[in-house]
Design an enzyme around this catalytic site. Sequence first.
Site, PDB file in Angstrom:
ATOM      1  N   SER A 105       0.832  -1.207   0.000  1.00 35.64           N
ATOM      2  CA  SER A 105       0.000   0.000   0.000  1.00 35.64           C
ATOM      3  C   SER A 105       0.867   1.257   0.000  1.00 35.64           C
ATOM      4  O   SER A 105       0.513   2.269  -0.597  1.00 35.64           O
ATOM      5  CB  SER A 105      -0.919   0.005   1.227  1.00 35.64           C
ATOM      6  OG  SER A 105      -1.872  -1.032   1.135  1.00 35.64           O
TER       7      SER A 105
ATOM      8  N   GLU B 238      -4.210  -3.823  -6.621  1.00 30.62           N
ATOM      9  CA  GLU B 238      -4.422  -2.491  -7.208  1.00 30.62           C
ATOM     10  C   GLU B 238      -5.046  -1.519  -6.202  1.00 30.62           C
ATOM     11  O   GLU B 238      -5.876  -0.676  -6.560  1.00 30.62           O
ATOM     12  CB  GLU B 238      -5.248  -2.586  -8.495  1.00 30.62           C
ATOM     13  CG  GLU B 238      -4.475  -3.295  -9.602  1.00 30.62           C
ATOM     14  CD  GLU B 238      -5.055  -3.075 -10.974  1.00 30.62           C
ATOM     15  OE1 GLU B 238      -5.566  -1.959 -11.243  1.00 30.62           O
ATOM     16  OE2 GLU B 238      -4.978  -4.009 -11.791  1.00 30.62           O
TER      17      GLU B 238
END
Length: 392
Positions: A143, A374
């Site tokens: 992240s 993603e």
Amino acid sequence: MPETITQAAPPAPVTSFSEDEILFRDNIHQFAEEKLRPLVKEMDEKGVFEHSLIDQFFQLGLMGIEIPEQYGGGAGKFFEAILAVEELSRVDASAGVVVDVQNTLVNNALLRWATEAQKKRYLPRMAANTCGAYALSEAGSGSDAFALQTRALKSGSDYVLNGRKLWITNGKEAGVFILFATVDPAAGYKGITAFIIEKEFPGFTVGKKEDKLGIRASSTCELILEDCRVPAENVLGEVGKGYKIAIETLNEGRIGIGAQMAGVARGAWEFAARYAQERKQFGKTIAEFQGIQFQIAQMATEIEAARLMVYNAARMKDAGLPFVKEAAMTKLFCSQVAERVTSLAIEVYGGYGFTKDYPVEKYWRDAKIGKIYEGTSNMQLATIAKLVMGGK
């Protein structure tokens, strides 16, 4: 003379398609049923994607949907790529993500940021016979994407890259990689640079393929760079602008993941609805029980909402409108819907749904990744919060 009043046509529903879009969608639907579905179970069990399917993806024009005709592509719209991902994922999420990464990440980055010389060199390959991969993540950089450690040092007319990338989709099949490295760790995100790397470059190796819970046929691999020499002409965009390329490309990619998850939910729902009308208990089909009817109705409603979000975000992108918030919301919501719907589908099947003899357990396994790759759900929430609260 009285003025002539011309009434504009009413706005079209988000779910309305042009004749070309309908033909495109239906062709993929037929292909997925006839060519893809018979291979799904075996590919999942072996954890290997059937290469002949990729050849057929290229033949059908699915790997270069938005690439202009001058480079051998289909000159289509982003919306068509989204339709392709949804229809393929309805049958197999692994197939959907192969096409998704190719179009919404790799081709998208090349179309937006490549020089004309780079476009002439790579886009015809991406449309004809070469898979692409997008290499951003690392062991300590998930992240926190900009904490990446892969280094790129200038050496004459080349850059020398050293580092490792993890969780790279299409890693096994790809011949071209959009890979991110930093030219100056002290500069933070301003040192991140994007490179176009070919699989044959010296010092570049594809490492182990991960043994995953879901989307098992899709390869997720480690990439190893040991003094990998990359020509300076293969810098994508500008040196130090990799962060911008990464962020803006992923914004579009998230709509693709939303389409994948909507397709997964649709596939599971179709099996559950059909099974409910076949399975008998207490002398009648379980679809005749209100409890099952309510579950089927709730699932259908959430799927419809998810698809509307996907289509709206894709149409906004094609219209040139800001869509960052909508893309984040789409990925967040569609991944939630896919997880809920696939779980309920197993419950509709009961004990059978918990076995690998029936198809719905695979949809549930495939759905889980939607909240992770993603951009995790928490990262989507952070993006949405920032945008709806005026950046505070």
